[in-house]
Design a protein around this motif. Structure first.
Motif, mmCIF file in Angstrom:
data_model
loop_
_atom_site.group_PDB
_atom_site.id
_atom_site.type_symbol
_atom_site.label_atom_id
_atom_site.label_comp_id
_atom_site.label_asym_id
_atom_site.label_seq_id
_atom_site.Cartn_x
_atom_site.Cartn_y
_atom_site.Cartn_z
ATOM 1 N N GLY A 78 -10.970 7.621 -23.566
ATOM 2 C CA GLY A 78 -11.869 8.202 -22.587
ATOM 3 C C GLY A 78 -13.195 7.284 -22.691
ATOM 4 O O GLY A 78 -13.671 6.807 -21.575
ATOM 5 N N ALA A 79 -13.861 7.087 -24.023
ATOM 6 C CA ALA A 79 -15.101 6.322 -23.929
ATOM 7 C C ALA A 79 -14.979 5.140 -23.312
ATOM 8 O O ALA A 79 -15.800 4.448 -22.770
ATOM 9 C CB ALA A 79 -15.469 6.156 -25.424
ATOM 10 N N ALA A 80 -14.046 4.368 -23.691
ATOM 11 C CA ALA A 80 -13.566 2.890 -23.211
ATOM 12 C C ALA A 80 -13.402 2.751 -21.748
ATOM 13 O O ALA A 80 -13.939 2.086 -20.900
ATOM 14 C CB ALA A 80 -12.216 2.207 -23.698
ATOM 15 N N ILE A 81 -12.795 3.921 -21.085
ATOM 16 C CA ILE A 81 -12.483 3.735 -19.649
ATOM 17 C C ILE A 81 -13.712 4.379 -19.002
ATOM 18 O O ILE A 81 -14.182 3.550 -17.996
ATOM 19 C CB ILE A 81 -11.339 5.058 -19.466
ATOM 20 C CG1 ILE A 81 -9.968 4.700 -19.750
ATOM 21 C CG2 ILE A 81 -11.394 5.440 -18.007
ATOM 22 C CD1 ILE A 81 -9.090 5.891 -19.741
ATOM 23 N N GLY A 82 -14.667 5.073 -19.704
ATOM 24 C CA GLY A 82 -15.957 5.590 -19.197
ATOM 25 C C GLY A 82 -16.892 4.538 -18.855
ATOM 26 O O GLY A 82 -17.448 4.277 -18.011
ATOM 27 N N TRP A 83 -16.789 3.593 -20.155
ATOM 28 C CA TRP A 83 -17.681 2.358 -19.952
ATOM 29 C C TRP A 83 -17.474 1.591 -18.724
ATOM 30 O O TRP A 83 -18.113 1.031 -18.036
ATOM 31 C CB TRP A 83 -17.503 1.647 -21.540
ATOM 32 C CG TRP A 83 -18.612 0.436 -21.572
ATOM 33 C CD1 TRP A 83 -18.611 -0.485 -21.203
ATOM 34 C CD2 TRP A 83 -19.911 0.931 -22.076
ATOM 35 N NE1 TRP A 83 -19.626 -1.188 -21.365
ATOM 36 C CE2 TRP A 83 -20.314 -0.416 -22.165
ATOM 37 C CE3 TRP A 83 -20.524 1.926 -22.403
ATOM 38 C CZ2 TRP A 83 -21.890 -0.639 -22.432
ATOM 39 C CZ3 TRP A 83 -21.912 1.707 -22.856
ATOM 40 C CH2 TRP A 83 -22.747 0.629 -22.725
ATOM 41 N N GLN A 84 -16.108 1.314 -18.682
ATOM 42 C CA GLN A 84 -15.615 0.302 -17.349
ATOM 43 C C GLN A 84 -16.094 0.997 -16.127
ATOM 44 O O GLN A 84 -16.442 0.435 -15.378
ATOM 45 C CB GLN A 84 -13.870 0.498 -17.711
ATOM 46 C CG GLN A 84 -13.721 -0.768 -18.639
ATOM 47 C CD GLN A 84 -14.241 -2.188 -18.334
ATOM 48 O OE1 GLN A 84 -15.192 -2.422 -18.887
ATOM 49 N NE2 GLN A 84 -13.733 -2.793 -17.188
ATOM 50 N N ARG A 85 -15.808 2.323 -15.964
ATOM 51 C CA ARG A 85 -16.186 3.142 -14.941
ATOM 52 C C ARG A 85 -17.738 2.944 -14.735
ATOM 53 O O ARG A 85 -18.227 2.719 -13.297
ATOM 54 C CB ARG A 85 -15.594 4.481 -14.875
ATOM 55 C CG ARG A 85 -15.884 5.346 -13.762
ATOM 56 C CD ARG A 85 -15.334 6.681 -13.654
ATOM 57 N NE ARG A 85 -15.618 7.474 -12.568
ATOM 58 C CZ ARG A 85 -16.295 8.218 -12.254
ATOM 59 N NH1 ARG A 85 -17.279 8.800 -13.337
ATOM 60 N NH2 ARG A 85 -16.683 8.902 -11.378
ATOM 61 N N GLY A 86 -18.387 3.232 -15.569
ATOM 62 C CA GLY A 86 -19.794 3.000 -15.389
ATOM 63 C C GLY A 86 -20.383 1.663 -14.849
ATOM 64 O O GLY A 86 -21.160 1.631 -14.050
ATOM 65 N N ARG A 87 -19.615 0.607 -15.414
ATOM 66 C CA ARG A 87 -19.919 -0.797 -14.982
ATOM 67 C C ARG A 87 -19.589 -0.916 -13.503
ATOM 68 O O ARG A 87 -19.959 -1.963 -12.951
ATOM 69 C CB ARG A 87 -19.112 -1.820 -15.778
ATOM 70 C CG ARG A 87 -19.575 -1.705 -17.250
ATOM 71 C CD ARG A 87 -18.687 -2.973 -18.272
ATOM 72 N NE ARG A 87 -19.059 -4.000 -17.675
ATOM 73 C CZ ARG A 87 -18.003 -5.027 -17.469
ATOM 74 N NH1 ARG A 87 -16.806 -4.749 -18.203
ATOM 75 N NH2 ARG A 87 -18.103 -6.262 -16.963
ATOM 76 N N MET A 88 -18.541 -0.204 -13.072
ATOM 77 C CA MET A 88 -18.275 -0.239 -11.616
ATOM 78 C C MET A 88 -19.032 0.365 -10.992
ATOM 79 O O MET A 88 -19.004 0.008 -9.509
ATOM 80 C CB MET A 88 -16.963 0.244 -11.482
ATOM 81 C CG MET A 88 -15.641 -0.373 -12.010
ATOM 82 S SD MET A 88 -14.018 0.234 -11.700
ATOM 83 C CE MET A 88 -13.181 -0.169 -13.103
ATOM 84 N N MET A 89 -19.803 1.007 -11.239
ATOM 85 C CA MET A 89 -21.168 1.939 -10.386
ATOM 86 C C MET A 89 -22.073 0.971 -9.887
ATOM 87 O O MET A 89 -22.631 0.265 -10.962
ATOM 88 C CB MET A 89 -21.579 3.092 -11.115
ATOM 89 C CG MET A 89 -20.616 4.461 -11.363
ATOM 90 S SD MET A 89 -19.824 4.853 -10.109
ATOM 91 C CE MET A 89 -19.227 6.210 -10.791
#
Length: 168
Positions: A78-89
């Protein structure tokens, strides 16, 4: 028939949740695609609330030893997914006022939808496939906690850096 609840069967059992999720996500996508103010001092609130929910769940029904392992792995994923999702914002700094704003990414919305669909499938079909539903639930809670937290950590660090660059 008094007091009897009729459950949808067959195709409707799957179609109704998909339609509801589709409607909710289309409304959420519209709001995420608008430019909104980004307040660095409030970015901790959603992860803190979700942490409280996860802790309350784990206190009420403590995971087994295997559940803790699943939760730890899911938290890392989830942390890895969240980091990627944050980068997409998308984050913007007004050059004159230095006000921060954010705009969601369509990819971030699809990313979140995919996670929810996988979680729903695992919980709904898990029993028939032999999954331990509690393990799936423990993992889903930890995955969401990692995702929500690291999305905001990445956005906070990037926005702070952008703000410092704009002020320099």
């Amino acid at each position: 028939m008094h007091g009897q609840v009729v459950q949808p069967t067959g195709l409707l059992q799957y179609l109704i949740p998909i339609v509801v999720i589709g409607i909710v996500f289309s409304l959420r996508a519209r709001s995420m695609m608008r430019v909104r103010p980004l307040r660095l001092n409030q970015m901790w609130i959603v992860p803190a609330i979700y942490l409280a929910i996860v802790v309350a769940n784990f206190v009420a029904q403590p995971p087994s030893a295997q559940g803790w392992i699943v939760a730890a792995v899911a938290l890392a994923i989830g942390a890895a997914i969240g980091w990627q999702r944050g980068r997409m914002m998308q984050i913007h700094v007004d050059p004159d006022t230095h006000a921060l704003s954010q705009k969601g990414s369509p990819l971030a919305i699809l990313f979140l939808l995919a996670i929810i669909l996988v979680k729903s499938f695992a919980q709904n079909e898990g029993r028939s496939l032999g999954f331990d539903v509690m393990l799936v639930t423990d993992g889903a809670l930890a995955l969401a906690l990692g995702t929500f937290t690291m999305t905001r950590v990445e956005m906070y660090l990037r926005a702070k850096r952008m703000l410092e660059e704009a002020r320099a």
